[in-house]
Enzyme design. Structure first.
Site, PDB file in Angstrom:
ATOM      1  N   SER A 149       0.846  -1.189   0.000  1.00 25.84           N
ATOM      2  CA  SER A 149       0.000   0.000   0.000  1.00 25.84           C
ATOM      3  C   SER A 149       0.880   1.237   0.000  1.00 25.84           C
ATOM      4  O   SER A 149       1.987   1.226   0.561  1.00 25.84           O
ATOM      5  CB  SER A 149      -0.893   0.017   1.244  1.00 25.84           C
ATOM      6  OG  SER A 149      -1.581   1.244   1.357  1.00 25.84           O
ATOM      7  N   TYR A 163      -1.888  -0.484  10.198  1.00 27.92           N
ATOM      8  CA  TYR A 163      -2.017  -1.068   8.856  1.00 27.92           C
ATOM      9  C   TYR A 163      -0.827  -0.656   7.996  1.00 27.92           C
ATOM     10  O   TYR A 163      -0.219  -1.482   7.307  1.00 27.92           O
ATOM     11  CB  TYR A 163      -3.326  -0.591   8.233  1.00 27.92           C
ATOM     12  CG  TYR A 163      -3.500  -0.909   6.775  1.00 27.92           C
ATOM     13  CD1 TYR A 163      -3.978  -2.154   6.369  1.00 27.92           C
ATOM     14  CD2 TYR A 163      -3.216   0.033   5.789  1.00 27.92           C
ATOM     15  CE1 TYR A 163      -4.159  -2.454   5.025  1.00 27.92           C
ATOM     16  CE2 TYR A 163      -3.393  -0.248   4.446  1.00 27.92           C
ATOM     17  CZ  TYR A 163      -3.870  -1.488   4.070  1.00 27.92           C
ATOM     18  OH  TYR A 163      -4.048  -1.772   2.736  1.00 27.92           O
TER      19      TYR A 163
END
Length: 254
Positions: A149, A163
Site C-alpha cells: 500500500s 495497517y
C-alpha cells in the site's frame, strides 16, 4: 469449496487470497482473461466468492473457491493443497488478503484489532509466501505478487498507522524474499495501491473516504480495482520476466 469441471490444461495456476471482492475479485477476472486458472481464497462472504468465480468461469478459466483465514497455517496449507489437487501445480500467488480495522488514531485502537491486522497482513502474507516458495522451488519457477500500500510510506496518521506498518513490512518481505528466491527461478514483487474505490473503506467506517480524498491526489481521483489488477497481471506475466524485488506504486501520484 467449489470448482468448475473444465478439463485440466497446462495453463498457469494462480492463488489469489482475499479474492471475493475489490482488488482481489478484479485480479481474478483479469487473470482469467489472460489465461490463468484461479484458486480463490475468501474468509467469509461465500456469495461474493461465487459471483467472482462465475465471472472467472465466464472468461473461460477454471476456478476453485476455498474458505480460508490466511492467518491460520492449516487454512493456508488447505488452500494450496486444493489448488494443486484440482487445478494443477501452483505457478503464481497474489497475496491480497488484508484488513485495516476501524479508522482512528493508534491510541484509540484496541489490542484485538492490532493483533488481527498483524496476523492477517503480515503473518498471513508470510505463511502464503512460505508455502508458495516451497511449491515453486520444487518446480524451479514461479511468481509472487504481494499487495502492499502507499500507506507504507505515507504512514496514514489518524487513519491506521498499524495497517501502514504491516504494509511497510510487506515491502521488506518482498525485497528480501526476491533475493532469496531469485536463484530458484522465482520472482517476488509487490504492488502498492493508493486510494482505491473499494468496499474496504465502508468496512473501516468511512464509505465516502475514497471520494473525499480525491482533492489530495495529483491525478484528481481515486483509483479503481481493475487498474490495480492490471499492474498485478503484468508482474505475473512473461513481460515482467526480468522484474523482481520491485514495489510498483499505483497511487495516482501520491
Amino acid at each position: 469449496m467449489a470448482v468448475s469441471s473444465t478439463t485440466p490444461s497446462s495453463r498457469p495456476v494462480t492463488v489469489v487470497t482475499g479474492g471475493s471482492r475489490g482488488i482481489g475479485a478484479a485480479t481474478c477476472v483479469r487473470l482469467a482473461s489472460e489465461g490463468h486458472d484461479l484458486a480463490l481464497g475468501f474468509v467469509s462472504n461465500a456469495e461474493a466468492a461465487e459471483r467472482t468465480a462465475a465471472a472467472v468461469r465466464a472468461a473461460g478459466a477454471r476456478c476453485v473457491t476455498v474458505r480460508v483465514d490466511t492467518a491460520v497455517e492449516a487454512d493456508v496449507e488447505r488452500l494450496f493443497d486444493a489448488a494443486a489437487a484440482q487445478l494443477g501445480p501452483v505457478t503464481g500467488l497474489v497475496n491480497n488478503a488484508g484488513v485495516t480495522g476501524p479508522l482512528g488514531r493508534l491510541v484509540d485502537t484496541s489490542t484485538e484489532t492490532l493483533r488481527r491486522v498483524l496476523d492477517v497482513n503480515l503473518l498471513g502474507c508470510l505463511l502464503c509466501c512460505r508455502r508458495a516458495a516451497k511449491d515453486m522451488t520444487a518446480r524451479g519457477s514461479g511468481a509472487i505478487v504481494n499487495i502492499s500500500s502507499a500507506a507504507a510510506t505515507l504512514g496514514s496518521p489518524g487513519d491506521f498507522v498499524h495497517y501502514a506498518a504491516t504494509k511497510a513490512a510487506a515491502d521488506a518481505l518482498t525485497i528480501g524474499l526476491s533475493k532469496e528466491l531469485g536463484p530458484d527461478g522465482i520472482r517476488v514483487n509487490a504492488v502498492a495501491p493508493g486510494m482505491i474505490d473499494t468496499e474496504m473503506h465502508a468496512t473501516a467506517g468511512d464509505p465516502d473516504r475514497a471520494a473525499t480524498a480525491a482533492a489530495g491526489i495529483p491525478l484528481g481521483r481515486p483509483g479503481a480495482a481493475p487498474e490495480i489488477a492490471s499492474a498485478i497481471a503484468w508482474l505475473l506475466s512473461g513481460e515482467a520476466s526480468y522484474v523482481t524485488g520491485a514495489v510498483l506504486r499505483v497511487a495516482g501520484g501520491r
